[in-house]
Design a protein around this motif. Structure first.
Motif, PDB file in Angstrom:
ATOM      1  N   UNK A  83       0.835  -1.208   0.000  1.00  0.00           N
ATOM      2  CA  UNK A  83       0.000   0.000   0.000  1.00  0.00           C
ATOM      3  C   UNK A  83       0.866   1.252   0.000  1.00  0.00           C
ATOM      4  N   UNK A  84       1.936   1.244   0.765  1.00  0.00           N
ATOM      5  CA  UNK A  84       2.834   2.402   0.809  1.00  0.00           C
ATOM      6  C   UNK A  84       3.500   2.611  -0.548  1.00  0.00           C
ATOM      7  N   UNK A  85       3.877   1.537  -1.212  1.00  0.00           N
ATOM      8  CA  UNK A  85       4.477   1.655  -2.542  1.00  0.00           C
ATOM      9  C   UNK A  85       3.460   2.183  -3.555  1.00  0.00           C
ATOM     10  N   UNK A  86       2.202   1.785  -3.427  1.00  0.00           N
ATOM     11  CA  UNK A  86       1.157   2.298  -4.312  1.00  0.00           C
ATOM     12  C   UNK A  86       0.956   3.798  -4.090  1.00  0.00           C
ATOM     13  N   UNK A  87       0.990   4.224  -2.837  1.00  0.00           N
ATOM     14  CA  UNK A  87       0.872   5.659  -2.535  1.00  0.00           C
ATOM     15  C   UNK A  87       2.060   6.408  -3.127  1.00  0.00           C
ATOM     16  N   UNK A  88       3.255   5.856  -2.978  1.00  0.00           N
ATOM     17  CA  UNK A  88       4.439   6.497  -3.558  1.00  0.00           C
ATOM     18  C   UNK A  88       4.265   6.678  -5.062  1.00  0.00           C
ATOM     19  N   UNK A  89       3.748   5.656  -5.746  1.00  0.00           N
ATOM     20  CA  UNK A  89       3.539   5.738  -7.193  1.00  0.00           C
ATOM     21  C   UNK A  89       2.488   6.786  -7.555  1.00  0.00           C
ATOM     22  N   UNK A  90       1.406   6.872  -6.766  1.00  0.00           N
ATOM     23  CA  UNK A  90       0.363   7.883  -7.012  1.00  0.00           C
ATOM     24  C   UNK A  90       0.906   9.292  -6.810  1.00  0.00           C
ATOM     25  N   UNK A  91       1.681   9.472  -5.748  1.00  0.00           N
ATOM     26  CA  UNK A  91       2.273  10.781  -5.469  1.00  0.00           C
ATOM     27  C   UNK A  91       3.210  11.167  -6.608  1.00  0.00           C
ATOM     28  N   UNK A 109       7.300  11.681  -2.528  1.00  0.00           N
ATOM     29  CA  UNK A 109       6.923  11.183  -1.206  1.00  0.00           C
ATOM     30  C   UNK A 109       7.976  11.612  -0.190  1.00  0.00           C
ATOM     31  N   UNK A 110       7.534  12.275   0.874  1.00  0.00           N
ATOM     32  CA  UNK A 110       8.468  12.742   1.899  1.00  0.00           C
ATOM     33  C   UNK A 110       8.942  11.600   2.784  1.00  0.00           C
ATOM     34  N   UNK A 111       8.102  10.611   3.005  1.00  0.00           N
ATOM     35  CA  UNK A 111       8.478   9.493   3.852  1.00  0.00           C
ATOM     36  C   UNK A 111       7.258   8.727   4.299  1.00  0.00           C
ATOM     37  N   UNK A 112       7.479   7.776   5.192  1.00  0.00           N
ATOM     38  CA  UNK A 112       6.423   6.898   5.658  1.00  0.00           C
ATOM     39  C   UNK A 112       6.548   6.745   7.170  1.00  0.00           C
ATOM     40  N   UNK A 113       5.434   6.862   7.879  1.00  0.00           N
ATOM     41  CA  UNK A 113       5.410   6.674   9.328  1.00  0.00           C
ATOM     42  C   UNK A 113       4.326   5.656   9.668  1.00  0.00           C
ATOM     43  N   UNK A 114       4.659   4.718  10.535  1.00  0.00           N
ATOM     44  CA  UNK A 114       3.723   3.675  10.932  1.00  0.00           C
ATOM     45  C   UNK A 114       3.810   3.454  12.437  1.00  0.00           C
ATOM     46  N   UNK A 149      13.517  -5.318   5.874  1.00  0.00           N
ATOM     47  CA  UNK A 149      14.305  -4.084   5.834  1.00  0.00           C
ATOM     48  C   UNK A 149      14.639  -3.626   4.416  1.00  0.00           C
ATOM     49  N   UNK A 150      14.816  -4.538   3.467  1.00  0.00           N
ATOM     50  CA  UNK A 150      15.170  -4.121   2.108  1.00  0.00           C
ATOM     51  C   UNK A 150      14.019  -3.396   1.409  1.00  0.00           C
ATOM     52  N   UNK A 151      12.794  -3.617   1.807  1.00  0.00           N
ATOM     53  CA  UNK A 151      11.644  -2.929   1.207  1.00  0.00           C
ATOM     54  C   UNK A 151      11.542  -1.487   1.672  1.00  0.00           C
ATOM     55  N   UNK A 152      12.041  -1.193   2.852  1.00  0.00           N
ATOM     56  CA  UNK A 152      11.939   0.158   3.417  1.00  0.00           C
ATOM     57  C   UNK A 152      12.742   1.174   2.615  1.00  0.00           C
ATOM     58  N   UNK A 153      13.825   0.734   2.000  1.00  0.00           N
ATOM     59  CA  UNK A 153      14.692   1.643   1.250  1.00  0.00           C
ATOM     60  C   UNK A 153      13.952   2.340   0.112  1.00  0.00           C
ATOM     61  N   UNK A 154      12.960   1.682  -0.455  1.00  0.00           N
ATOM     62  CA  UNK A 154      12.235   2.256  -1.587  1.00  0.00           C
ATOM     63  C   UNK A 154      11.201   3.293  -1.158  1.00  0.00           C
ATOM     64  N   UNK A 155      10.965   3.423   0.147  1.00  0.00           N
ATOM     65  CA  UNK A 155       9.962   4.364   0.649  1.00  0.00           C
ATOM     66  C   UNK A 155      10.564   5.680   1.122  1.00  0.00           C
ATOM     67  N   UNK A 156      11.856   5.830   1.072  1.00  0.00           N
ATOM     68  CA  UNK A 156      12.476   7.055   1.567  1.00  0.00           C
ATOM     69  C   UNK A 156      12.555   7.036   3.083  1.00  0.00           C
ATOM     70  N   UNK A 157      12.324   8.180   3.687  1.00  0.00           N
ATOM     71  CA  UNK A 157      12.374   8.249   5.154  1.00  0.00           C
ATOM     72  C   UNK A 157      11.297   7.345   5.731  1.00  0.00           C
TER      73      UNK A 157
END
Length: 58
Positions: free
Chosen positions: A10-18, A25-30, A37-45
């Motif tokens: 879902x976060x990657x889909x939001x990144x693509x929409x943005x 995308x400024x970053x992701x907070x959960x 951990x390797x998936x987090x790198x594609x989301x930025x902060x």
């Protein structure tokens, strides 16, 4: 901001929409992080309050 992130799809889909809207995308907070951990790198902060490993067993 999301409550629980498991796969990050879902976060990657939001990144693509943005990105499609011409923004970045400024970053992701959960609250709870269960992602690899390797998936987090594609989301930025990325920031999480706790990891799923830190939660007590039910």
């Amino acid at each position: 901001m999301d409550d629980w992130i498991e796969t990050g799809n879902q976060a990657l889909a939001v990144r693509d929409l943005v990105s499609a809207a011409g923004a970045e995308l400024a970053g992701c907070a959960v609250v709870v992080d269960q992602m690899q951990s390797n998936s987090k790198e594609t989301l930025g902060r990325f920031h999480a309050l706790v990891t799923s490993d830190e939660l007590p067993d039910a």
